[in-house]
Design an enzyme around this catalytic site. Structure first.
Site, PDB file in Angstrom:
ATOM      1  N   GLU A  90       4.919  -2.313   2.059  1.00 45.02           N
ATOM      2  CA  GLU A  90       3.840  -3.251   2.347  1.00 45.02           C
ATOM      3  C   GLU A  90       4.237  -4.504   1.447  1.00 45.02           C
ATOM      4  O   GLU A  90       4.654  -4.388   0.340  1.00 45.02           O
ATOM      5  CB  GLU A  90       2.692  -3.013   1.895  1.00 45.02           C
ATOM      6  CG  GLU A  90       1.855  -1.712   2.659  1.00 45.02           C
ATOM      7  CD  GLU A  90       0.691  -1.298   2.102  1.00 45.02           C
ATOM      8  OE1 GLU A  90       0.070  -0.004   2.529  1.00 45.02           O
ATOM      9  OE2 GLU A  90       0.165  -1.885   1.202  1.00 45.02           O
ATOM     10  N   CYS A 103       2.395 -10.448  -3.029  1.00 46.91           N
ATOM     11  CA  CYS A 103       2.381  -9.273  -3.825  1.00 46.91           C
ATOM     12  C   CYS A 103       3.667  -8.362  -3.244  1.00 46.91           C
ATOM     13  O   CYS A 103       3.648  -8.009  -2.150  1.00 46.91           O
ATOM     14  CB  CYS A 103       1.157  -8.532  -3.883  1.00 46.91           C
ATOM     15  SG  CYS A 103       1.179  -6.871  -4.819  1.00 46.91           S
ATOM     16  N   CYS A 110       5.653   5.815  -5.124  1.00 45.28           N
ATOM     17  CA  CYS A 110       5.604   5.814  -6.523  1.00 45.28           C
ATOM     18  C   CYS A 110       5.419   7.307  -7.147  1.00 45.28           C
ATOM     19  O   CYS A 110       4.827   7.791  -6.526  1.00 45.28           O
ATOM     20  CB  CYS A 110       4.352   4.910  -6.835  1.00 45.28           C
ATOM     21  SG  CYS A 110       4.368   4.405  -8.605  1.00 45.28           S
ATOM     22  N   CYS A 114      -0.841   7.617 -10.573  1.00 46.23           N
ATOM     23  CA  CYS A 114      -2.363   7.110 -11.222  1.00 46.23           C
ATOM     24  C   CYS A 114      -3.202   7.683 -10.277  1.00 46.23           C
ATOM     25  O   CYS A 114      -3.147   7.674  -9.174  1.00 46.23           O
ATOM     26  CB  CYS A 114      -2.474   5.697 -11.208  1.00 46.23           C
ATOM     27  SG  CYS A 114      -1.102   5.038 -12.333  1.00 46.23           S
ATOM     28  N   CYS A 117      -5.070   5.508  -7.100  1.00 40.77           N
ATOM     29  CA  CYS A 117      -4.207   4.401  -6.383  1.00 40.77           C
ATOM     30  C   CYS A 117      -3.741   5.134  -5.204  1.00 40.77           C
ATOM     31  O   CYS A 117      -3.371   6.266  -5.119  1.00 40.77           O
ATOM     32  CB  CYS A 117      -3.014   3.961  -7.309  1.00 40.77           C
ATOM     33  SG  CYS A 117      -1.801   2.828  -6.317  1.00 40.77           S
ATOM     34  N   CYS A 334      -3.269  -1.112  -2.846  1.00 39.35           N
ATOM     35  CA  CYS A 334      -2.084  -0.912  -2.699  1.00 39.35           C
ATOM     36  C   CYS A 334      -1.642   0.402  -2.041  1.00 39.35           C
ATOM     37  O   CYS A 334      -2.037   1.598  -2.383  1.00 39.35           O
ATOM     38  CB  CYS A 334      -1.628  -0.713  -4.351  1.00 39.35           C
ATOM     39  SG  CYS A 334      -2.144  -1.951  -5.544  1.00 39.35           S
TER      40      CYS A 334
HETATM   41  N1  SAH Z   1       3.201   0.089 -10.971  1.00 36.00           N
HETATM   42  C1  SAH Z   1       2.772  -1.323 -11.376  1.00 36.00           C
HETATM   43  C2  SAH Z   1       2.677  -2.166 -10.228  1.00 36.00           C
HETATM   44  C3  SAH Z   1       2.130  -1.545  -9.086  1.00 36.00           C
HETATM   45  S1  SAH Z   1       0.262  -1.318  -8.994  1.00 36.00           S
HETATM   46  C4  SAH Z   1       1.507  -1.067 -12.121  1.00 36.00           C
HETATM   47  O1  SAH Z   1       1.024   0.071 -12.631  1.00 36.00           O
HETATM   48  O2  SAH Z   1       1.078  -1.998 -12.796  1.00 36.00           O
HETATM   49  C5  SAH Z   1      -0.374  -2.827  -9.114  1.00 36.00           C
HETATM   50  C6  SAH Z   1      -1.745  -2.818  -9.811  1.00 36.00           C
HETATM   51  O3  SAH Z   1      -2.915  -2.536  -8.734  1.00 36.00           O
HETATM   52  C7  SAH Z   1      -2.044  -2.127 -11.004  1.00 36.00           C
HETATM   53  O4  SAH Z   1      -2.743  -2.811 -11.893  1.00 36.00           O
HETATM   54  C8  SAH Z   1      -2.755  -1.063 -10.250  1.00 36.00           C
HETATM   55  O5  SAH Z   1      -3.499  -0.148 -11.106  1.00 36.00           O
HETATM   56  C9  SAH Z   1      -3.656  -1.552  -9.293  1.00 36.00           C
HETATM   57  N2  SAH Z   1      -4.315  -0.988  -8.284  1.00 36.00           N
HETATM   58  C10 SAH Z   1      -3.992   0.226  -7.794  1.00 36.00           C
HETATM   59  N3  SAH Z   1      -4.756   0.905  -6.784  1.00 36.00           N
HETATM   60  C11 SAH Z   1      -5.806   0.093  -6.904  1.00 36.00           C
HETATM   61  C12 SAH Z   1      -7.172  -0.166  -6.195  1.00 36.00           C
HETATM   62  N4  SAH Z   1      -7.453   0.955  -5.268  1.00 36.00           N
HETATM   63  N5  SAH Z   1      -7.882  -1.054  -6.467  1.00 36.00           N
HETATM   64  C13 SAH Z   1      -7.547  -1.941  -7.192  1.00 36.00           C
HETATM   65  N6  SAH Z   1      -6.560  -2.129  -7.825  1.00 36.00           N
HETATM   66  C14 SAH Z   1      -5.558  -1.039  -7.775  1.00 36.00           C
END
Ligand code: SAH
Length: 346
Positions: A90, A103, A110, A114, A117, A334
């Protein structure tokens, strides 16, 4: 076959020289790809047929196939692309006052795990090549060009952990930054990491102008380890040490990303701890409303509480924004669009 988009200009130059072509052919090819945005070698009409044939025999010039495009009421555009091996990724284009921001995804899936996510719902299959990242920018630019839009900012915040694919991500940044190509300013490019300390230290030593964003999301080890497994490997103290090192080596402002998870990281105590953490740094905190991911069960902090947190940070001289939600009516979180697609839900 390797893609021509995987070459930086310096590598392209070497390639030309090593194969009996001219140095300036590299610049010509680079400009055809990123200025004229052609999609085949045949369109490169100012280079010899011999060189075009040689390129065709050895490299591909294929773009990405758009599998789906969702356009939100607020103008956010979410693309689902198909890569040459059939994987899907995406990219999202968001409109901000300061410019249109893409983005970019850095890995297929990944492994950071987390717990909030959507990207991690599908484990990492592979790293993206630099060309596959560059092509996301090119395809989106080509799509919006007809509306007079220029993609002016890049955030490497799509699926994947950029510092787990360090070399390709940095090569990608150099290519899109190059002024003979897309010419996107280094200070308009942001790399976001969940906190891979070795990557941050390596990045610090590069002395480049790209921005660094840290997905902090919690101000203490207890909460952070619970929601971000990477914190068990690199606890907050180690992360902060690496960031201090980065700031010593580079006179750059940092940003901390902080998603607001109701009842998890949005208490008054959390904010006090967050304020303490920001003290050694010239840092900008982005408070981000959480985009609900059905599978995970978290909900976003309500607006009133979010405003209270924001005001407390401001009162304590922490520069911050409470970010607006983008693309709420589409699968904006994401990895959400891809994970639904891959599991046959759309
Ligand atoms: N791995 C990297 C980049 C990808 S995630 C990182 O962790 O920074 C990009 C951002 O989106 C991160 O800050 C992540 O925590 C956030 N993110 C992931 N899922 C999300 C969600 N459901 N709502 C809002 N932000 C989210």
């Amino acid at each position: 076959m390797k893609s021509i988009y995987d070459f930086e200009l310096s590598e392209l130059t070497e390639l030309m020289e090593n194969n009996g072509f001219k140095k300036y052919n590299a610049t010509q090819i680079f400009q055809w790809l990123y200025r004229q945005k052609v999609s085949s070698f045949d369109e490169m009409t100012n280079i010899s047929v011999k060189l075009r044939d040689w390129l065709k025999e050895n490299y591909t010039c294929e773009g990405l196939e758009t599998l789906k495009l969702q356009v939100s009421r607020d103008g956010t555009r979410k693309y689902l692309f198909r890569l040459h091996d059939g994987s899907s990724i995406e990219s999202v284009l968001m409109h901000y006052d300061y410019g249109d921001t893409i983005c970019v995804t850095s890995q297929v899936g990944c492994n950071m795990g987390c717990t909030f996510c959507a990207s991690g719902l599908l484990k990492k299959q592979r790293d993206l090549t630099s060309g596959e990242m560059t092509l996301q920018v090119l395809e989106v630019q080509k799509d919006v060009e007809k509306m007079g839009v220029r993609v002016s900012h890049i955030v490497v915040m799509g699926t994947g952990e950029p510092f787990d694919n360090y070399d390709n991500v940095l090569a990608f940044c150099r290519t899109v930054n190059h002024d003979l190509g897309l010419g996107i300013g280094a200070r308009h490019i942001t790399i976001s990491t969940c906190g891979l300390v070795n990557g941050i230290r390596r990045f610090a030593d590069e002395h480049v102008q790209y921005n660094l964003a840290i997905s902090l999301h919690a101000p203490n080890n207890e909460i952070r380890s619970r929601i971000m497994p990477v914190n068990r490997r690199y606890p907050i103290e180690q992360l902060m040490d690496a960031l201090k090192y980065y700031c010593e080596k580079n006179n750059r402002r940092l940003s901390f990303e902080y998603i607001l998870l109701k009842g998890v990281n949005d208490t008054d105590e959390c904010v006090s701890q967050l304020i303490e953490l920001t003290k050694p740094f010239d840092v900008y905190v982005n408070l981000i409303p959480y985009n609900t991911v059905d599978e995970h069960g978290y909900v976003s902090t309500d607006y009133k509480t979010a405003m209270e947190l924001y005001n407390k940070l401001m009162k304590n001289n922490v520069r911050c924004t409470l970010r607006q939600k983008h693309g709420e009516d589409i699968d904006a979180a994401c990895g959400q669009l891809r994970s639904k697609y891959e599991r046959g839900k759309i």
